[in-house]
Motif scaffolding. Sequence first.
Motif, mmCIF file in Angstrom:
data_model
loop_
_atom_site.group_PDB
_atom_site.id
_atom_site.type_symbol
_atom_site.label_atom_id
_atom_site.label_comp_id
_atom_site.label_asym_id
_atom_site.label_seq_id
_atom_site.Cartn_x
_atom_site.Cartn_y
_atom_site.Cartn_z
ATOM 1 N N ASN A 74 -71.726 12.167 10.885
ATOM 2 C CA ASN A 74 -72.028 13.320 10.037
ATOM 3 C C ASN A 74 -71.233 14.530 10.517
ATOM 4 O OD1 ASN A 74 -73.951 12.323 8.157
ATOM 5 N ND2 ASN A 74 -75.488 12.253 9.782
ATOM 6 N N PRO A 75 -70.978 15.498 9.602
ATOM 7 C CA PRO A 75 -70.267 16.709 10.048
ATOM 8 C C PRO A 75 -70.923 17.358 11.273
ATOM 9 C CG PRO A 75 -70.388 16.692 7.659
ATOM 10 C CD PRO A 75 -71.220 15.527 8.136
ATOM 11 N N SER A 76 -72.254 17.337 11.339
ATOM 12 C CA SER A 76 -72.915 17.980 12.485
ATOM 13 C C SER A 76 -72.638 17.222 13.788
ATOM 14 C CB SER A 76 -74.425 18.095 12.237
ATOM 15 O OG SER A 76 -74.973 16.821 11.992
ATOM 16 N N VAL A 159 -80.872 12.107 6.971
ATOM 17 C CA VAL A 159 -80.319 13.471 6.965
ATOM 18 C C VAL A 159 -79.971 13.955 5.554
ATOM 19 C CG1 VAL A 159 -78.446 14.935 7.817
ATOM 20 C CG2 VAL A 159 -79.476 13.244 9.332
ATOM 21 N N THR A 163 -82.211 16.184 2.744
ATOM 22 C CA THR A 163 -81.745 17.568 2.590
ATOM 23 C C THR A 163 -81.627 17.900 1.100
ATOM 24 O OG1 THR A 163 -80.533 17.454 4.666
ATOM 25 C CG2 THR A 163 -79.836 19.157 3.114
ATOM 26 N N GLY A 184 -68.906 21.792 -2.846
ATOM 27 C CA GLY A 184 -68.901 20.616 -1.956
ATOM 28 C C GLY A 184 -69.547 19.414 -2.617
ATOM 29 N N THR A 186 -68.545 16.648 -3.696
ATOM 30 C CA THR A 186 -68.181 15.287 -3.288
ATOM 31 C C THR A 186 -68.868 14.866 -1.988
ATOM 32 O OG1 THR A 186 -66.237 16.213 -2.202
ATOM 33 C CG2 THR A 186 -65.882 15.238 -4.374
ATOM 34 N N SER A 187 -69.497 15.815 -1.286
ATOM 35 C CA SER A 187 -70.186 15.460 -0.040
ATOM 36 C C SER A 187 -71.333 14.504 -0.360
ATOM 37 C CB SER A 187 -70.733 16.727 0.624
ATOM 38 O OG SER A 187 -71.778 17.268 -0.159
ATOM 39 N N VAL A 189 -74.402 14.876 0.592
ATOM 40 C CA VAL A 189 -75.529 15.695 0.121
ATOM 41 C C VAL A 189 -75.333 16.004 -1.360
ATOM 42 C CG1 VAL A 189 -76.753 17.898 0.318
ATOM 43 C CG2 VAL A 189 -75.971 16.740 2.380
ATOM 44 N N ARG A 211 -57.475 19.140 -4.366
ATOM 45 C CA ARG A 211 -56.792 18.260 -3.405
ATOM 46 C C ARG A 211 -56.291 17.044 -4.162
ATOM 47 N NH1 ARG A 211 -60.141 13.912 -3.018
ATOM 48 N NH2 ARG A 211 -62.387 14.175 -2.653
ATOM 49 N N CYS A 256 -72.297 24.625 0.574
ATOM 50 C CA CYS A 256 -72.056 24.011 1.895
ATOM 51 C C CYS A 256 -70.609 24.215 2.321
ATOM 52 C CB CYS A 256 -72.409 22.518 1.890
ATOM 53 S SG CYS A 256 -71.222 21.466 1.014
ATOM 54 N N GLY A 279 -74.502 24.591 4.719
ATOM 55 C CA GLY A 279 -73.374 24.100 5.510
ATOM 56 C C GLY A 279 -72.221 25.066 5.373
ATOM 57 N N MET A 281 -68.472 24.039 5.507
ATOM 58 C CA MET A 281 -67.360 23.109 5.751
ATOM 59 C C MET A 281 -66.004 23.813 5.883
ATOM 60 S SD MET A 281 -68.635 20.104 6.147
ATOM 61 C CE MET A 281 -67.090 19.272 6.341
HETATM 62 N N1 LIG Z 1 -78.654 22.313 6.892
HETATM 63 C C1 LIG Z 1 -78.996 21.044 6.925
HETATM 64 O O1 LIG Z 1 -80.122 20.668 7.226
HETATM 65 C C2 LIG Z 1 -77.948 20.038 6.577
HETATM 66 C C3 LIG Z 1 -78.300 18.685 6.395
HETATM 67 C C4 LIG Z 1 -77.295 17.783 6.008
HETATM 68 C C5 LIG Z 1 -75.984 18.222 5.851
HETATM 69 N N2 LIG Z 1 -75.705 19.522 6.099
HETATM 70 C C6 LIG Z 1 -74.342 20.049 5.919
HETATM 71 O O2 LIG Z 1 -73.958 19.738 4.605
HETATM 72 C C7 LIG Z 1 -72.562 19.614 4.537
HETATM 73 C C8 LIG Z 1 -72.209 18.301 3.853
HETATM 74 O O3 LIG Z 1 -72.629 17.218 4.681
HETATM 75 P P1 LIG Z 1 -72.265 15.708 4.263
HETATM 76 O O4 LIG Z 1 -72.643 14.801 5.368
HETATM 77 O O5 LIG Z 1 -72.820 15.454 2.912
HETATM 78 O O6 LIG Z 1 -70.661 15.854 4.186
HETATM 79 P P2 LIG Z 1 -69.565 14.745 3.900
HETATM 80 O O7 LIG Z 1 -70.101 13.636 3.088
HETATM 81 O O8 LIG Z 1 -68.859 14.449 5.188
HETATM 82 O O9 LIG Z 1 -68.557 15.565 2.951
HETATM 83 C C9 LIG Z 1 -67.865 16.683 3.422
HETATM 84 C C10 LIG Z 1 -67.643 17.622 2.253
HETATM 85 O O10 LIG Z 1 -67.025 18.803 2.691
HETATM 86 C C11 LIG Z 1 -65.823 19.021 1.928
HETATM 87 N N3 LIG Z 1 -64.867 19.650 2.831
HETATM 88 C C12 LIG Z 1 -64.406 19.175 3.997
HETATM 89 N N4 LIG Z 1 -63.586 20.055 4.571
HETATM 90 C C13 LIG Z 1 -63.513 21.111 3.733
HETATM 91 C C14 LIG Z 1 -62.816 22.348 3.756
HETATM 92 N N5 LIG Z 1 -62.013 22.685 4.782
HETATM 93 N N6 LIG Z 1 -62.985 23.202 2.715
HETATM 94 C C15 LIG Z 1 -63.788 22.879 1.693
HETATM 95 N N7 LIG Z 1 -64.491 21.737 1.622
HETATM 96 C C16 LIG Z 1 -64.343 20.858 2.624
HETATM 97 C C17 LIG Z 1 -65.404 17.638 1.484
HETATM 98 O O11 LIG Z 1 -64.592 17.739 0.331
HETATM 99 P P3 LIG Z 1 -63.499 16.621 -0.053
HETATM 100 O O12 LIG Z 1 -64.222 15.517 -0.766
HETATM 101 O O13 LIG Z 1 -62.562 17.353 -0.931
HETATM 102 O O14 LIG Z 1 -62.880 16.147 1.234
HETATM 103 C C18 LIG Z 1 -66.769 17.039 1.155
HETATM 104 O O15 LIG Z 1 -67.263 17.513 -0.072
HETATM 105 C C19 LIG Z 1 -72.049 19.728 5.963
HETATM 106 O O16 LIG Z 1 -71.670 21.070 6.200
HETATM 107 C C20 LIG Z 1 -73.275 19.404 6.785
HETATM 108 O O17 LIG Z 1 -73.228 19.939 8.082
HETATM 109 C C21 LIG Z 1 -76.647 20.443 6.433
#
Ligand SMILES: NC(=O)c1ccc[n+]([C@@H]2O[C@H](COP(=O)([O-])OP(=O)(O)OC[C@H]3O[C@@H](n4cnc5c(N)ncnc54)[C@H](OP(=O)(O)O)[C@@H]3O)[C@@H](O)[C@H]2O)c1
Length: 314
Positions: A74-76, A159, A163, A184, A186-187, A189, A211, A256, A279, A281
């Motif tokens: 995960n990003p975290s 996670v 969320t 975001g 495509t993430s 979440v 992109r 995010c 988030g 990102m």
């Molecule tokens: N606060 C909380 O409790 C909580 C819980 C879960 C997740 N989160 C946060 O939610 C976010 C998404 O998590 P995930 O696991 O779903 O992510 P993930 O599936 O790894 O996807 C990453 C996302 O970020 C985008 N991205 C990556 N680098 C970027 C940049 N430099 N500028 C703009 N967009 C960018 C990607 O876009 P592309 O498809 O274009 O690459 C994709 O949409 C993260 O920040 C994570 O830490 C927070």
Amino acid sequence: MAPPSRLLPATLQILRRRCASRFSTASSIVSPPSKAVLYDEHGAPDQVLRVADVPPVHLGDRDVCVRMLAAPINPSDINRIEGVYPIRPPLPGAVGGCEGVGQVHALGPAVTAPLSPGDWVIPSPSSFGTWQTYIVKNESMWHKVRSDVPMEYAATVTVNPLTALRMLRDFVQLNPGDAIVQNGATSIVGQCVIQLAKVHGIHTINIIRDRPGSEEAKGKLKQLGADEVFTESQLDMKNLKSLLGALPEPALGFNCVGGNAASLVLKFLRQGGTMVTYGGMSKRPVTAPTSYFIFKVCTSNPACESCASQFCTT
Ligand SMILES: NC(=O)c1ccc[n+]([C@@H]2O[C@H](COP(=O)([O-])OP(=O)(O)OC[C@H]3O[C@@H](n4cnc5c(N)ncnc54)[C@H](OP(=O)(O)O)[C@@H]3O)[C@@H](O)[C@H]2O)c1
């Protein structure tokens, strides 16, 4: 001659001590040797991560030894390794990963949880150190899950889907026919938000970054149930409302990414709407035009009793 444990690298001795210190009574049941992805200092993952052997440990009375089947990145997890995430495991000898799914391998003699060898379990609440082949933790740390779901779903259920669910439920009362906007998209979440919203009859307006492959990404998100998907550059215009067609202006937005992508979420929001930031990102600060704070505040919600804005006319 030194006992074998003295010959172990320092990091592994630390790991072993950590495991051993949790035991009230060490049983004769021993975990298999394990391999872990760990780090001793913070930095870029490709610089500081290494694979290490972890020696077997004796299970405590109420410990469960789990053979990990799958664990996501995960990003975290990346942010923890970089040292920029506020909650981090202690160094040295930090094992990466916070969620995943595993199979019960062995049980301590006094375990009372309804667990048997072969059951699938997830760490719940999610906890540090899932990037290893065998994990020994107290029974209270494991939650049994069904084993007839795809492994990658079980490994990632704690996670991101939760969320998405909590964000859809906890901030604004949404009704079928309402709309939300998110960046975001495509993430994972974001994809969960789209699917959960669809199930509840809530429309989604989705923003993705520009992109290579963004057209293909749009198609995939629409297949999941997205109503509209825009790249950031498509939103470089004054009147975003004209893009909504028959969709209502969203009452709730999820951010995010930060930077300009956060402003785009705000731009779509209706007056008095709510943006949730979960988030960052892009690693850029959330920016909001001053005029939104002044002119997008709630002016027409008769149920609003707590708005203290001088611009609020209710
Ligand atoms: N606060 C909380 O409790 C909580 C819980 C879960 C997740 N989160 C946060 O939610 C976010 C998404 O998590 P995930 O696991 O779903 O992510 P993930 O599936 O790894 O996807 C990453 C996302 O970020 C985008 N991205 C990556 N680098 C970027 C940049 N430099 N500028 C703009 N967009 C960018 C990607 O876009 P592309 O498809 O274009 O690459 C994709 O949409 C993260 O920040 C994570 O830490 C927070």
